[in-house]
Design a protein around this motif. Structure first.
Motif, PDB file in Angstrom:
ATOM      1  N   VAL A 181       1.071   4.945   0.501  1.00  0.00           N
ATOM      2  CA  VAL A 181      -0.050   5.672  -0.099  1.00  0.00           C
ATOM      3  C   VAL A 181      -0.361   6.852   0.808  1.00  0.00           C
ATOM      4  O   VAL A 181      -0.951   6.706   1.871  1.00  0.00           O
TER       5      VAL A 181
ATOM      6  N   GLU B 163       8.789  -3.158  -3.048  1.00  0.00           N
ATOM      7  CA  GLU B 163       8.711  -4.205  -4.063  1.00  0.00           C
ATOM      8  C   GLU B 163       7.569  -5.184  -3.829  1.00  0.00           C
ATOM      9  O   GLU B 163       7.043  -5.772  -4.773  1.00  0.00           O
ATOM     10  N   ARG B 164       7.168  -5.365  -2.583  1.00  0.00           N
ATOM     11  CA  ARG B 164       6.209  -6.419  -2.255  1.00  0.00           C
ATOM     12  C   ARG B 164       4.787  -6.031  -2.644  1.00  0.00           C
ATOM     13  O   ARG B 164       4.399  -4.871  -2.586  1.00  0.00           O
ATOM     14  N   ASP B 165       4.004  -7.047  -2.999  1.00  0.00           N
ATOM     15  CA  ASP B 165       2.606  -6.844  -3.334  1.00  0.00           C
ATOM     16  C   ASP B 165       1.677  -7.216  -2.184  1.00  0.00           C
ATOM     17  O   ASP B 165       0.491  -6.887  -2.219  1.00  0.00           O
TER      18      ASP B 165
ATOM     19  N   TRP C  70      -4.864  -1.525  -4.834  1.00  0.00           N
ATOM     20  CA  TRP C  70      -4.661  -0.079  -4.706  1.00  0.00           C
ATOM     21  C   TRP C  70      -4.583   0.578  -6.084  1.00  0.00           C
ATOM     22  O   TRP C  70      -5.199   1.625  -6.320  1.00  0.00           O
ATOM     23  N   THR C  71      -3.854  -0.032  -6.991  1.00  0.00           N
ATOM     24  CA  THR C  71      -3.735   0.529  -8.331  1.00  0.00           C
ATOM     25  C   THR C  71      -5.104   0.634  -9.007  1.00  0.00           C
ATOM     26  O   THR C  71      -5.405   1.639  -9.676  1.00  0.00           O
TER      27      THR C  71
ATOM     28  N   LEU D  77       0.919  -3.272   2.137  1.00  0.00           N
ATOM     29  CA  LEU D  77       0.813  -1.888   1.668  1.00  0.00           C
ATOM     30  C   LEU D  77       0.533  -0.979   2.859  1.00  0.00           C
ATOM     31  O   LEU D  77      -0.346  -1.264   3.679  1.00  0.00           O
TER      32      LEU D  77
ATOM     33  N   ARG E 121      -1.268  -4.331  -3.455  1.00  0.00           N
ATOM     34  CA  ARG E 121      -0.795  -3.278  -4.358  1.00  0.00           C
ATOM     35  C   ARG E 121      -1.612  -3.233  -5.650  1.00  0.00           C
ATOM     36  O   ARG E 121      -1.894  -2.152  -6.176  1.00  0.00           O
ATOM     37  N   THR E 122      -2.017  -4.406  -6.145  1.00  0.00           N
ATOM     38  CA  THR E 122      -2.854  -4.421  -7.341  1.00  0.00           C
ATOM     39  C   THR E 122      -4.200  -3.773  -7.054  1.00  0.00           C
ATOM     40  O   THR E 122      -4.706  -2.973  -7.858  1.00  0.00           O
TER      41      THR E 122
ATOM     42  N   TRP F  22       6.875   4.354  -1.353  1.00  0.00           N
ATOM     43  CA  TRP F  22       6.235   3.053  -1.196  1.00  0.00           C
ATOM     44  C   TRP F  22       4.936   3.120  -0.386  1.00  0.00           C
ATOM     45  O   TRP F  22       4.230   2.111  -0.263  1.00  0.00           O
TER      46      TRP F  22
ATOM     47  N   ASP G  56      -4.030  -8.890  -4.788  1.00  0.00           N
ATOM     48  CA  ASP G  56      -3.118  -8.523  -3.713  1.00  0.00           C
ATOM     49  C   ASP G  56      -3.272  -7.043  -3.401  1.00  0.00           C
ATOM     50  O   ASP G  56      -3.946  -6.291  -4.120  1.00  0.00           O
TER      51      ASP G  56
END
Length: 479
Positions: A365, A337-339, A454-455, A342, A451-452, A363, A449
């Protein structure tokens, strides 16, 4: 995050290893004046002998406190058939089901020599047990765990961990037929790193630096600030004293420099990133699952925790189920869940499509390897449902200890290689820091952050269809 006892080198006899891999060779002669090639007769036998040698390195480093599981989760009769390694006489259990585990042994008391002993609580919700010996089969952890499955229930879904599990060994990503990177380190033909060093740009303030933890074999400190590897700057690369890797330049030990190489790849792609190298995989490139999870838990509990955790290690598991320790750690720290945190993990190098953990967690990569032409590397693991991304992992060049290295794996066993601060290396071990570096660079440039970022990195990748990998996404430079 230093391992108790500090870094250590495996002790083994090179002559014994070379004897172990004696091999029927076919000599191929060229025209007069040309060199003579020596080629193996049977590639499959090469893989089997290679695996025996690498398992021996781990066994020697852990003083024999290692067991091997073969196909169908049965004890391996020969290291050449091992699927995963685990700690004999021990098991991990979910703390909330510990009473059920103990009740099983109470009911079956006559079949065991005593009761389980509670040894430690290495991570959240996790208990390490010393199991009693079986009176009929001796120290057969796998047989005991199979019976516990029958009594307590197996995982219902592929993402669900078991109630009890071996204390697996997590090791630097294994090669096809081996527990290691896809190749032993090779002498590079260039003095330039690959991937190339990116421009540094404006130096960020210390509080704005992206924080990366490299969970690996430790840091060879001489590479930091060296004229040979200027991208490893003393303001950016860190290691606790216990995580510094000690290397004998007259005889560089197996897996030496692995963590330093990984840190160098990240630093080339993401200058001015704070990279802390953790020396956890110091016993033949391996560590017990219970030990690595204790260190990761400490790091995640720190207020100044890493934003990216790069792990070029993993394992296959009993039943193919998720690593129990990592599953409980992820639940406790809400990693799905956390941003702000990672995990980037290597998909492994045994040319398999079976899940390799922790890379296979939803969760995390999971990173596979492609060659410079964009095709999936022949050693890389694949899996459309768990390998999230691919990056070049073939023939990267980066920091490596100075000195003499004697190859211990067939077909090169006994070959002497001299290094001067750089090496060429291949494996998902090294495609992983490519992805970590790309994410860190974007975080620094945009303030996003983890996760963003990474996306966005994934979205900027190139889609392709590969004969082995299926539909894949490739990120980062290839040539």
């Amino acid at each position: 995050m230093s391992q108790p006892g500090g870094p250590s080198r495996p002790s083994f006899s090179l002559s014994a290893l070379i004897r172990l891999v004696r091999w029927p060779w076919r000599v191929v002669r060229r025209d007069p004046g040309q060199s003579v090639d020596v080629q193996p007769v049977d590639p499959e036998r090469l893989n089997r002998d290679k695996l025996r040698v690498q398992a021996r390195v781990v066994r020697d480093a852990l003083k024999g406190d290692v067991a091997a599981a073969g196909p169908e989760d049965r004890p391996a009769k020969d290291d050449a058939e091992l699927v995963y390694l685990y700690r004999p006489g021990h098991a991990l259990a979910q703390a909330e089901r510990l009473d059920d585990v103990m009740a099983f042994f109470e009911r079956r008391g006559e079949e065991f020599d005593g009761r389980p002993e509670r040894v430690d609580e290495p991570g959240p919700g996790l208990v390490l047990l010393r199991l009693p010996r079986r009176r009929d089969e001796g120290d057969d952890v796998l047989a005991t765990l199979a019976e516990l499955d029958e009594a307590l229930g197996r995982p219902e879904g592929k993402d669900q961990p078991p109630i009890v599990s071996p204390d697996h060994l997590v090791y630097v990503t294994p090669a096809k037929g081996g527990l290691c990177p896809a190749t032993e380190p090779e002498v590079p033909k260039t003095r330039r790193p690959w991937p190339p060093q990116a421009p540094a740009g404006e130096e960020p303030k210390p509080a704005e630096r992206v924080r990366v933890a490299v969970v690996d074999t430790g840091l060879w400190a001489d590479a930091v600030g060296s004229a040979m590897t200027p991208w490893l700057e003393s303001d950016d690369i860190f290691a606790d004293p216990a995580d510094v890797e000690h290397v004998n330049p007259a005889a560089i030990h197996p897996y030496a420099g692995h963590g330093t190489f990984v840190a160098g790849v990240i630093s080339c792609l993401a200058p001015d990133t704070r990279v802390e190298v953790e020396g956890l995989l110091t016993h033949g490139g391996a560590i017990y699952e219970s030990a690595i999870i204790a260190q990761l838990n400490d790091a995640l509990n720190d207020d100044d925790h890493p934003q990216l955790i790069s792990i070029s290690a993993g394992t296959h598991t009993r039943g193919g189920w998720p690593l129990l320790s990592f599953a409980l750690l992820a639940a406790a720290h809400r990693l799905a869940e956390r941003d702000d945190i990672l995990v980037v993990a290597a998909a492994g190098n045994d040319a398999s499509d079976q899940p390799f953990w922790p890379a296979a967690f939803s969760w995390a990569v999971g990173v596979g390897s492609v060659d410079p032409d964009g095709t999936v590397s022949d050693f890389s693991n694949v899996g459309e449902d768990w390998v999230k991304v691919y990056a070049r992992g073939r023939d990267l060049v980066n920091a490596f200890p100075r000195g003499t290295y004697i190859c211990h794996e067939p077909p090169n066993a006994g070959q002497v290689r001299h290094f001067d601060g750089l090496a060429r290396w291949s494996g998902t071990s090294f495609s992983t820091p490519v992805v970590t570096g790309l994410i860190a660079a974007r975080m620094r440039a945009t303030g996003e952050d983890a996760r963003t970022a990474w996306t966005k990195v994934l979205g900027d990748g190139t889609s392709a269809t590969d004969p082995r990998g299926g539909a894949i996404t490739i990120v980062g430079p290839l040539t």
